[in-house]
Design a protein around this motif. Sequence first.
Motif, mmCIF file in Angstrom:
data_model
loop_
_atom_site.group_PDB
_atom_site.id
_atom_site.type_symbol
_atom_site.label_atom_id
_atom_site.label_comp_id
_atom_site.label_asym_id
_atom_site.label_seq_id
_atom_site.Cartn_x
_atom_site.Cartn_y
_atom_site.Cartn_z
ATOM 1 N N THR A 22 47.856 34.368 47.402
ATOM 2 C CA THR A 22 47.900 35.272 46.257
ATOM 3 C C THR A 22 48.180 34.495 44.971
ATOM 4 O OG1 THR A 22 48.715 37.038 47.692
ATOM 5 C CG2 THR A 22 48.972 37.358 45.326
ATOM 6 N N ALA A 23 49.097 33.532 45.045
ATOM 7 C CA ALA A 23 49.403 32.710 43.877
ATOM 8 C C ALA A 23 48.179 31.882 43.465
ATOM 9 C CB ALA A 23 50.580 31.791 44.168
ATOM 10 N N HIS A 24 47.433 31.389 44.452
ATOM 11 C CA HIS A 24 46.212 30.625 44.166
ATOM 12 C C HIS A 24 45.187 31.501 43.462
ATOM 13 C CE1 HIS A 24 42.998 27.714 44.669
ATOM 14 N NE2 HIS A 24 42.270 28.626 45.289
ATOM 15 N N ALA A 27 46.314 32.119 39.898
ATOM 16 C CA ALA A 27 46.140 30.937 39.053
ATOM 17 C C ALA A 27 44.691 30.760 38.616
ATOM 18 C CB ALA A 27 46.607 29.688 39.798
ATOM 19 N N ASN A 28 43.758 31.348 39.380
ATOM 20 C CA ASN A 28 42.334 31.224 39.061
ATOM 21 C C ASN A 28 41.756 32.512 38.481
ATOM 22 O OD1 ASN A 28 41.126 28.481 40.164
ATOM 23 N ND2 ASN A 28 42.660 29.169 41.646
ATOM 24 N N ALA A 29 42.619 33.358 37.939
ATOM 25 C CA ALA A 29 42.165 34.630 37.369
ATOM 26 C C ALA A 29 41.248 34.421 36.163
ATOM 27 C CB ALA A 29 43.360 35.485 36.974
ATOM 28 N N THR A 30 41.323 33.266 35.524
ATOM 29 C CA THR A 30 40.465 32.986 34.367
ATOM 30 C C THR A 30 39.444 31.880 34.659
ATOM 31 O OG1 THR A 30 42.099 31.414 33.484
ATOM 32 C CG2 THR A 30 42.256 33.699 32.737
ATOM 33 N N LYS A 35 35.865 33.172 43.239
ATOM 34 C CA LYS A 35 35.881 34.245 44.224
ATOM 35 C C LYS A 35 37.236 34.259 44.938
ATOM 36 C CE LYS A 35 31.728 35.216 43.168
ATOM 37 N NZ LYS A 35 31.509 36.342 42.245
ATOM 38 N N ALA A 36 37.876 35.424 44.920
ATOM 39 C CA ALA A 36 39.222 35.537 45.474
ATOM 40 C C ALA A 36 39.239 35.256 46.968
ATOM 41 C CB ALA A 36 39.778 36.933 45.199
ATOM 42 N N VAL A 206 39.038 38.134 40.383
ATOM 43 C CA VAL A 206 40.435 38.436 40.702
ATOM 44 C C VAL A 206 40.942 39.557 39.795
ATOM 45 C CG1 VAL A 206 42.793 37.534 40.750
ATOM 46 C CG2 VAL A 206 40.887 36.099 41.510
ATOM 47 N N ASN A 207 41.483 40.610 40.395
ATOM 48 C CA ASN A 207 42.111 41.702 39.646
ATOM 49 C C ASN A 207 43.573 41.330 39.438
ATOM 50 O OD1 ASN A 207 43.546 44.168 39.020
ATOM 51 N ND2 ASN A 207 41.739 45.293 39.683
ATOM 52 N N VAL A 208 43.935 41.000 38.206
ATOM 53 C CA VAL A 208 45.278 40.476 37.926
ATOM 54 C C VAL A 208 46.356 41.502 38.266
ATOM 55 C CG1 VAL A 208 46.803 39.596 36.124
ATOM 56 C CG2 VAL A 208 44.393 38.944 36.138
#
Length: 247
Positions: A22-24, A27-30, A35-36, A206-208
Amino acid sequence: MDRLIYTAMTGAKHILEQQATTAHNLANATTTGFKAQVDSFRAVPVLGDGLPTRAFVVDATVGTDYKSGAIQQTGRELDVAVTGEGWIAVQRADGSEGYTRNGALKINENGQLQTSTGLNVMGDGGPISIPPDSAIAIGKDGTISTVSNLTTPSPSTIIARIKLTNPPPNTMKRADDGVFVTSTGQAAPADANVTVAGGALESSNVNVVETMVNMISLARGFEMQMKMLENAQNNAGKADQLFSLNG
């Protein structure tokens, strides 16, 4: 010793692993075209004397959410976004073929078309080289046209076509370098139905908000597993007291 200890221990262990995933993702939300990653778990009964009243938690699969992110217009000539399903083929460091949705491209000092991470973009005949002093236009089908900046007017010349492919999602896996590869390691064939939008990039899927809520839920789940361990310890202490009284 109560098997509850092992049940809580495995539960806590896999919650920590899911927190890392989840943290990974967060961190890649932007990160362009990211792809989550998705974790899946299953319960396995603890077999032994008596009834199977305890269960272990086992990490069954680590998958990927392949849904598309939002398309954002940038106006930059080297930005491309895959519309719908499909991938951009790139050359990995070991020479094998990988696949990405990150269309933030660049031209290196040797004139090779690369991703923002330095991987060569593959064309129908291999890595793509861009002539110097040229303006570039990328068509919907991945065709790259150039116009010389040295002469005016100058004709448009098609120099290559970006290899676009669309292997089935169940044949894809995430590699250690962040791109995707086929599970067999073989190069996927080009797909003429895959299209791209020029001057645009695909955002991360990713949905923040959802990811943050999931992180809080996992923290509470870990706390619950710790309380289960404390209860097991208290139960063992009470049992020892009872045995001492009987003795």
